[in-house]
Design an enzyme around this catalytic site. Structure first.
Site: not given
Ligand SMILES: CC(=O)SCCNC(=O)CCNC(=O)[C@H](O)C(C)(C)COP(=O)(O)OP(=O)(O)OC[C@H]1O[C@@H](n2cnc3c(N)ncnc32)[C@H](O)[C@@H]1OP(=O)(O)O
Ligand SMILES: O=C([O-])CC(=O)C(=O)O
Length: 372
Positions: A183, A218, A252, A255, A257, A308, A352
């Site tokens: 990714h 993540h 949550i 949910f 990305h 996920d 860096r």
């Molecule tokens: C395979 C992977 O790694 S996929 C990612 C797996 N991680 C998760 O599922 C954890 C839950 N999700 C999250 O924490 C986030 O969506 C992340 C870390 C994946 C991305 O973070 P960011 O790029 O900062 O998210 P983004 O800028 O789109 O957020 C926009 C708004 O939606 C909210 N939001 C985003 N995801 C969620 C969520 N899962 N639940 C509730 N609120 C959320 C953020 O808090 C933000 O609100 P704010 O502006 O009031 O602070």
């Molecule tokens: O691209 C990202 O930030 C997280 C993700 O979905 C992955 O690593 O599969």
């Protein structure tokens, strides 16, 4: 730093020929191949080969690759001893991190010309590292770390469950490992590349990446999603609890990305597998609960499931214990991490970046006896 670039969002931090995320087509490609084609038609080993060696293997190359991986499965005695010392209470991602690091002590990459051998060795041994520890610490059993299962996913299920896996479950593992394989510059991959840019060894790059993947924002989200939905008995209960969580401004898991804005293309694929598995095991609870959570999140927050969320129920239906969910992600993403390490090494400059300073102005030195 301007607010919209916090977390380096949207900033190009290097080049890659491995993957596009959120661009043309359906949004995810590995070396130009659409994720839907790969998840539907390929085996994980074909995709790992594509990422690591630059082209899809022909039949002979695939057979030879599978055989090579199979021949590298046995864990060294000293590694098994270390795994036996790790308590049952440990987090399986910590076990993966230690297992990878210990392998690097026993079989150190002395020269980058050896990198492909070490990568294959890690691909071959990671399923046994986690299952050997799990079965020993939880059941007191010293399992044989070899099996005649042809695939990495089948081998993992066989070692974990102690029996030949259901053919459909092997198919799900192929799809799952393919979806998780690569990714672009996600946090764990960027960790691996940063480590590689110092000309460090491959086990250090992968160990650092495992530690980064562990976090719930993540890779740890699949496990956290399962912990969230597991107690919910009905879709109505799920909706009530979820609304409470949103009210309390809780994140949550599973949910949203950092890059995708409308949907994660991997979700529909794993969701369909979760539906089929629910049918197979006669589930009438977890899948409907998961669907309700998806609908409520879309309605209330405009947020979509990432890769996920439906992995949680899919793995659960196959009998995989929740704490082992993220280690499966490791077995898969290892292919992407390693391909990025190779790419970084082939065209390296130490990573860096700079920082905007927000600390105090130049201070006058105060001797210790004069400090308040
Ligand atoms: C395979 C992977 O790694 S996929 C990612 C797996 N991680 C998760 O599922 C954890 C839950 N999700 C999250 O924490 C986030 O969506 C992340 C870390 C994946 C991305 O973070 P960011 O790029 O900062 O998210 P983004 O800028 O789109 O957020 C926009 C708004 O939606 C909210 N939001 C985003 N995801 C969620 C969520 N899962 N639940 C509730 N609120 C959320 C953020 O808090 C933000 O609100 P704010 O502006 O009031 O602070
Ligand atoms: O691209 C990202 O930030 C997280 C993700 O979905 C992955 O690593 O599969």
């Amino acid at each position: 730093m301007a607010e919209n670039t916090a977390g380096l969002r949207g900033i190009t931090a290097g080049e890659t020929a491995l993957c596009t995320v959120g661009q043309a087509g359906t949004g995810l490609t590995y070396r130009g191949y659409d994720i839907h084609d790969l998840a539907q038609h390929a085996e994980f080993e074909e995709v790992a080969y594509l990422l690591l060696y630059g082209h899809l293997p022909n039949r002979n190359e695939l057979v030879a690759y599978r055989e090579r991986l199979q021949s590298l499965r046995t864990l060294p005695e000293a590694l098994r001893e270390v795994l036996e010392r790790i308590p049952a209470s440990a987090h399986p991602m910590d076990v993966m991190r230690t297992g990878c690091s210990m392998l690097g002590n026993l079989e150190t990459e002395a020269d980058f010309s050896e990198q492909d051998w070490h990568i294959d060795r890690m691909l071959a041994t990671f399923p046994a590292i986690i299952t050997y520890w799990y079965r020993y610490s939880h059941d007191g059993v010293r399992i044989d770390t070899d099996s005649d299962e042809a695939s990495i996913g089948g081998h993992f299920l066989r070692l974990l469950l102690g029996k030949s896996p259901d053919p459909m479950h092997v198919q799900v593992m192929h799809a799952s490992l393919i979806l998780y394989a690569e990714h672009e510059f996600n946090a764990s991959t960027f960790t691996a590349r940063t480590c590689a840019s110092t000309l460090s060894d491959i086990h250090s790059c992968i160990t650092g990446a495992i530690g980064t993947l562990r976090g719930p924002l993540h890779g740890g989200a699949n496990e956290a999603a399962m912990a969230m939905i597991e107690p919910w008995q009905t879709p109505d209960e799920a909706e009530r609890e979820l609304l409470g969580m949103l009210e309390r401004k809780e994140k949550i898991m599973g949910f949203g990305h950092a890059v995708y804005r409308k949907s994660d293309p991997r979700n529909a694929i794993i969701k369909e597998w979760s539906r089929k598995l629910a049918e197979q095991v006669g589930d009438t609870r977890l899948y409907p609960v998961s669907e309700r959570v998806e609908a409520v999140m879309a309605r209330e927050k405009g947020l979509f499931c990432n890769a996920d969320f439906f992995h949680a129920s899919a793995y659960h239906f196959m009998g995989i214990p929740t704490p082992l969910f993220t280690p499966i992600f490791v077995m898969s993403r290892l292919s992407g991490w390693a391909a990025h390490v190779k790419e970084q090494r082939a065209n390296n400059r130490i990573i860096r970046p700079s920082a905007d300073y927000t600390g105090p102005e130049l201070q006058t030195w105060v001797p210790i006896e004069e400090r308040g």
